[in-house]
Design an enzyme around this catalytic site. Structure first.
Site, PDB file in Angstrom:
ATOM      1  CG  MET A  44      -8.271   7.140   2.094  1.00  0.00           C
ATOM      2  SD  MET A  44      -7.459   7.077   3.686  1.00  0.00           S
ATOM      3  CE  MET A  44      -6.723   5.432   3.619  1.00  0.00           C
TER       4      MET A  44
ATOM      5  CB  SER B 154      -0.890   0.023   1.243  1.00  0.00           C
ATOM      6  OG  SER B 154      -1.368   1.346   1.443  1.00  0.00           O
TER       7      SER B 154
ATOM      8  CG  MET C 250     -11.568  -2.766   4.864  1.00  0.00           C
ATOM      9  SD  MET C 250     -10.035  -2.317   4.018  1.00  0.00           S
ATOM     10  CE  MET C 250      -9.160  -1.396   5.281  1.00  0.00           C
TER      11      MET C 250
ATOM     12  CG  HIS D 194      -3.746  -1.694  -1.759  1.00  0.00           C
ATOM     13  ND1 HIS D 194      -4.845  -2.457  -2.084  1.00  0.00           N
ATOM     14  CD2 HIS D 194      -4.145  -0.880  -0.755  1.00  0.00           C
ATOM     15  CE1 HIS D 194      -5.866  -2.117  -1.302  1.00  0.00           C
ATOM     16  NE2 HIS D 194      -5.469  -1.152  -0.491  1.00  0.00           N
TER      17      HIS D 194
ATOM     18  N   GLY E 269      -2.885  -3.824   9.018  1.00  0.00           N
ATOM     19  CA  GLY E 269      -2.181  -4.470  10.129  1.00  0.00           C
ATOM     20  C   GLY E 269      -1.473  -5.757   9.749  1.00  0.00           C
TER      21      GLY E 269
ATOM     22  CG  MET F 188     -11.390   3.412   1.572  1.00  0.00           C
ATOM     23  SD  MET F 188      -9.851   3.324   2.508  1.00  0.00           S
ATOM     24  CE  MET F 188      -8.682   3.304   1.147  1.00  0.00           C
TER      25      MET F 188
ATOM     26  N   GLY G  20      -8.888   4.162   6.729  1.00  0.00           N
ATOM     27  CA  GLY G  20      -8.578   5.572   6.943  1.00  0.00           C
ATOM     28  C   GLY G  20      -7.098   5.827   7.150  1.00  0.00           C
TER      29      GLY G  20
END
Ligand code: DX5
Ligand code: ZN
Length: 221
Positions: free
Chosen positions: A39, A10, A139, A35, A179, A70, A144
């Protein structure tokens, strides 16, 4: 059927002042997908990048651009991200009033379609949509921000989705986002995931560490 593990760095954890070089660096370091977290400060409490940035990044890598939207409402922006060079466009069911139509629109634009389930979104959100999907993204943090702690309760959702995908018998990526580190990568794969998004785990240590970070993620998974 669970596919070979793929690693999707990401770029939210990249150096935004050198984004093109960062994308080229993780590409060279062995990333499978790039990725890209988009947002809007409305659907999620953070603002990142738009289609012009995706377009500017496109020449820096030939890898699959895995664009995670998102934003809400999302429909008006699908064509812009498709034109910018997205290969997979993933949307949340909460990001518009007619998710089935949104998925059809992504496919009409000639792109692969993904559905993203937030930690509080039930697995049933894929009902009536799964046969049209190319990817389901679970997720494992609330969307966020990068660098959050993996929510272990989502492993059960990954297992349930693995069973549904296998029962359908279609090739659909089962991706997990949030995570992911060397420990949680293993748990997510054991639960049935086959694409691992990794921001912090890929970019920690700077460019010299990217190849080793990706290699270790792939190996532990
Ligand atoms: C969160 C984003 C993730 C995030 C992952 O909203 O969708 O892709 O960047 O970052 P890490 O791997 O640091 O949890
Ligand atoms: Zn993401």
């Amino acid at each position: 059927m669970q596919q070979t593990v793929r690693i999707a760095p990401s770029i939210l954890s990249a150096d935004f002042a050198r984004l093109g070089e960062e994308v080229a660096a993780v590409d060279a370091a062995g990333a499978d997908y790039i990725h890209i977290d988009v947002m809007d400060g409305h659907f999620v409490p953070n603002i990142t990048i738009g289609p012009d940035v995706v377009k500017a990044l496109r020449p820096h890598s030939g890898k699959i651009f895995d664009v995670h939207l998102m934003i809400s409402p999302v429909d008006a922006y699908l064509a812009a991200f498709a034109d910018a060079g997205a290969d997979i466009i993933s949307v949340h069911p909460e990001s518009g009033p007619h998710i089935h139509r949104t998925i059809q629109e992504i496919k009409r634009l000639g792109k692969k379609a993904g559905l993203v389930l937030n930690p509080g979104t039930p697995v049933e959100a894929v009902d009536y949509l799964l046969p049209d999907l190319d990817l389901v993204l679970v997720m494992s943090v609330n969307p966020g921000f990068g660098g959050q702690k993996f929510i272990h309760g989502q492993l059960e959702k990954i297992r349930a989705l693995r069973a549904r995908i296998d029962a359908l018998g279609k090739v659909i990526d089962l991706e997990v986002d949030g995570g992911i580190n060397f420990d949680t990568a293993k748990l997510a794969m054991a639960a049935g995931a086959d694409v691992l998004v990794a921001g912090t785990a890929t970019f920690s240590g700077g460019p010299a560490a990217y190849a080793e970070n990706i290699r270790r993620l792939r190996q532990t998974a």
